[in-house]
Design a protein around this motif. Structure first.
Motif, PDB file in Angstrom:
ATOM      1  N   ALA A  41       0.833  -1.209   0.000  1.00 17.24           N
ATOM      2  CA  ALA A  41       0.000   0.000   0.000  1.00 17.24           C
ATOM      3  C   ALA A  41       0.865   1.257   0.000  1.00 17.24           C
ATOM      4  N   VAL A  42       1.923   1.274   0.799  1.00 16.94           N
ATOM      5  CA  VAL A  42       2.821   2.432   0.833  1.00 16.94           C
ATOM      6  C   VAL A  42       3.511   2.601  -0.520  1.00 16.94           C
ATOM      7  N   ALA A  43       3.921   1.498  -1.133  1.00 23.49           N
ATOM      8  CA  ALA A  43       4.561   1.576  -2.446  1.00 23.49           C
ATOM      9  C   ALA A  43       3.584   2.107  -3.501  1.00 23.49           C
ATOM     10  N   ALA A  44       2.338   1.672  -3.455  1.00 19.64           N
ATOM     11  CA  ALA A  44       1.340   2.140  -4.415  1.00 19.64           C
ATOM     12  C   ALA A  44       1.068   3.632  -4.240  1.00 19.64           C
ATOM     13  N   ALA A  48       1.818   6.579  -6.985  1.00 22.92           N
ATOM     14  CA  ALA A  48       0.759   7.489  -7.429  1.00 22.92           C
ATOM     15  C   ALA A  48       1.176   8.944  -7.245  1.00 22.92           C
ATOM     16  N   VAL A  49       1.820   9.259  -6.143  1.00 30.64           N
ATOM     17  CA  VAL A  49       2.296  10.626  -5.912  1.00 30.64           C
ATOM     18  C   VAL A  49       3.374  10.980  -6.927  1.00 30.64           C
ATOM     19  N   TYR A  50       4.274  10.047  -7.201  1.00 31.65           N
ATOM     20  CA  TYR A  50       5.323  10.279  -8.201  1.00 31.65           C
ATOM     21  C   TYR A  50       4.720  10.559  -9.576  1.00 31.65           C
ATOM     22  N   ARG A  51       3.747   9.759  -9.990  1.00 33.79           N
ATOM     23  CA  ARG A  51       3.124   9.951 -11.305  1.00 33.79           C
ATOM     24  C   ARG A  51       2.351  11.268 -11.361  1.00 33.79           C
ATOM     25  N   PHE A  52       1.780  11.697 -10.251  1.00 42.25           N
ATOM     26  CA  PHE A  52       1.007  12.921 -10.218  1.00 42.25           C
ATOM     27  C   PHE A  52       1.915  14.143 -10.363  1.00 42.25           C
ATOM     28  N   PHE A  53       3.076  14.122  -9.725  1.00 44.60           N
ATOM     29  CA  PHE A  53       3.951  15.285  -9.733  1.00 44.60           C
ATOM     30  C   PHE A  53       4.980  15.284 -10.862  1.00 44.60           C
TER      31      PHE A  53
END
Length: 79
Positions: A41-44, A48-53
């Motif tokens: 869950a932490v990796a996901a 997601a934060v990486y892809r967003f920014f």
């Protein structure tokens, strides 16, 4: 009669001990699966934060290509 009662008590005690060991094994498996799930869950969330920014460079490339392509042709050249 006391020997029979002792055997029954011993068998019940043995059953309780085996039941307790099986319960410990189940708890260990549950804890391992819970830790793996938490790490996933932490990796996901991190992904997601990486892809967003992360900026989308392909979108900029496509916009530049369309602008250059329009410069080479005029409306008079179209059939």
């Amino acid at each position: 009669m006391s020997k029979v009662e002792e055997l029954i008590a011993e068998s019940k005690l043995s059953e309780l001990l085996h039941k307790n060991e099986a319960e410990k094994q189940k708890n260990t498996v549950i804890w391992v699966l819970a830790i793996i799930g938490a790490v996933a869950a932490v990796a996901a969330i991190a992904y997601a934060v990486y892809r967003f920014f992360t900026p989308d460079y392909l979108e900029d490339f496509e916009d530049d290509f369309d602008d250059d392509f329009d410069d080479y042709f005029s409306e008079d050249d179209q059939v």
